[in-house]
Design a protein around this motif. Structure first.
Motif, PDB file in Angstrom:
ATOM      1  N   TYR A   1       0.899  -1.209   0.068  1.00 51.42           N
ATOM      2  CA  TYR A   1       0.095   0.118   0.157  1.00 51.42           C
ATOM      3  C   TYR A   1       0.668   1.234   0.063  1.00 51.42           C
ATOM      4  O   TYR A   1       0.558   2.381  -0.801  1.00 51.42           O
ATOM      5  CB  TYR A   1      -1.042  -0.095   1.085  1.00 51.42           C
TER       6      TYR A   1
ATOM      7  N   GLU B   1     -10.683   3.265  -3.403  1.00 49.01           N
ATOM      8  CA  GLU B   1     -10.731   2.648  -4.585  1.00 49.01           C
ATOM      9  C   GLU B   1      -9.533   1.673  -4.813  1.00 49.01           C
ATOM     10  O   GLU B   1      -9.667   0.836  -5.818  1.00 49.01           O
ATOM     11  CB  GLU B   1     -10.748   3.691  -5.894  1.00 49.01           C
ATOM     12  N   TRP B   2      -8.565   1.527  -3.925  1.00 49.48           N
ATOM     13  CA  TRP B   2      -7.445   0.869  -3.921  1.00 49.48           C
ATOM     14  C   TRP B   2      -7.972  -0.629  -3.368  1.00 49.48           C
ATOM     15  O   TRP B   2      -8.287  -0.985  -2.329  1.00 49.48           O
ATOM     16  CB  TRP B   2      -6.233   1.157  -3.049  1.00 49.48           C
ATOM     17  N   ASP B   3      -7.686  -1.508  -4.229  1.00 50.44           N
ATOM     18  CA  ASP B   3      -8.049  -3.063  -3.962  1.00 50.44           C
ATOM     19  C   ASP B   3      -7.012  -3.807  -4.329  1.00 50.44           C
ATOM     20  O   ASP B   3      -6.785  -4.172  -5.617  1.00 50.44           O
ATOM     21  CB  ASP B   3      -9.463  -3.529  -4.716  1.00 50.44           C
TER      22      ASP B   3
ATOM     23  N   LYS C   1      -6.527  -7.046  -4.252  1.00 48.84           N
ATOM     24  CA  LYS C   1      -6.725  -8.239  -4.974  1.00 48.84           C
ATOM     25  C   LYS C   1      -6.657  -7.919  -6.393  1.00 48.84           C
ATOM     26  O   LYS C   1      -6.544  -8.752  -7.185  1.00 48.84           O
ATOM     27  CB  LYS C   1      -8.252  -8.872  -4.450  1.00 48.84           C
ATOM     28  N   ILE C   2      -7.292  -6.911  -6.983  1.00 48.84           N
ATOM     29  CA  ILE C   2      -7.400  -6.346  -8.066  1.00 48.84           C
ATOM     30  C   ILE C   2      -6.259  -5.802  -8.912  1.00 48.84           C
ATOM     31  O   ILE C   2      -5.521  -5.993  -9.721  1.00 48.84           O
ATOM     32  CB  ILE C   2      -8.632  -5.598  -8.427  1.00 48.84           C
ATOM     33  N   ASN C   3      -5.908  -4.480  -7.978  1.00 47.82           N
ATOM     34  CA  ASN C   3      -4.713  -3.793  -8.425  1.00 47.82           C
ATOM     35  C   ASN C   3      -3.176  -4.270  -8.255  1.00 47.82           C
ATOM     36  O   ASN C   3      -2.406  -3.343  -8.846  1.00 47.82           O
ATOM     37  CB  ASN C   3      -4.711  -2.380  -7.649  1.00 47.82           C
TER      38      ASN C   3
ATOM     39  N   TRP D   1      -6.461 -14.812   0.880  1.00 43.84           N
ATOM     40  CA  TRP D   1      -6.947 -13.508   1.102  1.00 43.84           C
ATOM     41  C   TRP D   1      -7.423 -13.224   2.302  1.00 43.84           C
ATOM     42  O   TRP D   1      -7.424 -11.909   2.713  1.00 43.84           O
ATOM     43  CB  TRP D   1      -8.099 -13.377  -0.118  1.00 43.84           C
TER      44      TRP D   1
ATOM     45  N   LEU E   1      -6.408 -10.042   4.079  1.00 45.29           N
ATOM     46  CA  LEU E   1      -7.595  -8.857   4.478  1.00 45.29           C
ATOM     47  C   LEU E   1      -8.605  -9.549   5.429  1.00 45.29           C
ATOM     48  O   LEU E   1      -9.693  -9.967   4.934  1.00 45.29           O
ATOM     49  CB  LEU E   1      -8.070  -8.578   3.045  1.00 45.29           C
TER      50      LEU E   1
ATOM     51  N   ALA F   1     -12.245  -7.813   5.424  1.00 46.75           N
ATOM     52  CA  ALA F   1     -12.872  -7.541   4.024  1.00 46.75           C
ATOM     53  C   ALA F   1     -14.045  -8.230   3.885  1.00 46.75           C
ATOM     54  O   ALA F   1     -13.955  -9.514   3.896  1.00 46.75           O
ATOM     55  CB  ALA F   1     -11.651  -7.593   2.993  1.00 46.75           C
TER      56      ALA F   1
ATOM     57  N   PRO G   1     -15.794 -10.389   1.126  1.00 41.69           N
ATOM     58  CA  PRO G   1     -15.738 -10.453  -0.115  1.00 41.69           C
ATOM     59  C   PRO G   1     -16.856 -10.402  -1.134  1.00 41.69           C
ATOM     60  O   PRO G   1     -16.850 -10.722  -2.315  1.00 41.69           O
ATOM     61  CB  PRO G   1     -15.273 -12.120   0.025  1.00 41.69           C
TER      62      PRO G   1
ATOM     63  N   LYS H   1     -19.616  -8.492  -3.450  1.00 38.92           N
ATOM     64  CA  LYS H   1     -19.764  -7.358  -4.169  1.00 38.92           C
ATOM     65  C   LYS H   1     -20.720  -6.826  -3.824  1.00 38.92           C
ATOM     66  O   LYS H   1     -21.941  -7.327  -3.540  1.00 38.92           O
ATOM     67  CB  LYS H   1     -19.790  -7.804  -5.484  1.00 38.92           C
TER      68      LYS H   1
END
Length: 211
Positions: free
Chosen positions: A49, A68-70, A72-74, A113, A117, A120, A122, A124
């Motif tokens: 991060y 917007e920082w994820d 798992k995706i970024n 994950w 996290l 978090a 999971p 959506k």
């Protein structure tokens, strides 16, 4: 939830390269392995991060959006340096399946994950339905089945000052303006139709936001 599963303890123990223990010490060793591997992954998330934020701000400026920082995706897989990333969970899942214990690949990835996290969600977030999607859900109709130019049949519900309201098949509400009730001049809707009467009309417009 996944931390109570023996697979989570197995992954944590293997990632830390520790013995699983036995007897009374097995449960304590498993709990400690879970805590230690979660601490390790938490430190890795923090490292990535900060590195991402610093690189963003050095190139673009102080506009980094934390929400917007994820990771798992970024974050690409080869950026991770935590202990669980060193494990080959794909091969592990294949071995489990070959031993007749079911398909566990997705489950193992979710465990990994959750280490990284733990708080978090999971799931959506639900997206608000609108426009075409909402129209199809409510009516079961599409742009092809209910479109301008199509002839439909409905029953008059009530008359008003500006026309009559009808119900099409499927309880789809519709409206016929006074000027469209007849080719001749019409003073009131009652001159042409009455509640309960079945009428045939041609669709001139579909207002999906009026459902």
């Amino acid at each position: 939830v996944y931390h109570r599963n023996t697979w989570a303890i197995k992954i944590a123990t293997d990632a830390l390269e520790r013995a699983e223990g036995s007897g009374k010490n097995q449960e304590a060793a498993g709990i400690k392995a879970l805590r230690d591997v979660m601490d390790n992954s938490a430190q890795e998330v923090a490292r990535i991060y900060l590195a991402t934020k610093q690189e963003w701000e050095s190139r673009i400026g102080p506009t980094f959006n934390v929400a917007e920082w994820d990771p798992k995706i970024n974050v690409p897989a080869d950026y991770w340096r935590d202990k669980v990333e060193e494990l080959d969970l794909d091969t592990f899942a294949q071995m489990i399946e070959q031993n007749g214990m079911g398909k566990w690949h997705s489950h193992l990835q979710m465990i990994k994950w959750e280490f990284r996290l733990p708080f978090a969600d999971p799931r959506k977030p639900m997206e608000a339905l609108s426009g075409d999607r909402l129209f199809r859900l409510i009516t079961g109709e599409t742009e092809q089945s209910l479109r301008p130019g199509k002839e439909v049949t409905g029953k008059v519900v009530r008359n008003g000052d500006f026309g009559c309201r009808i119900k099409l098949e499927g309880d789809i509400p519709a409206f016929i303006p006074l000027r469209n009730l007849s080719d001749e001049h019409v003073e009131t809707a009652e001159d042409i139709v009455t509640p309960g009467m079945v009428v045939t009309a041609v669709i001139t417009e579909v207002k999906k936001d009026h459902m």
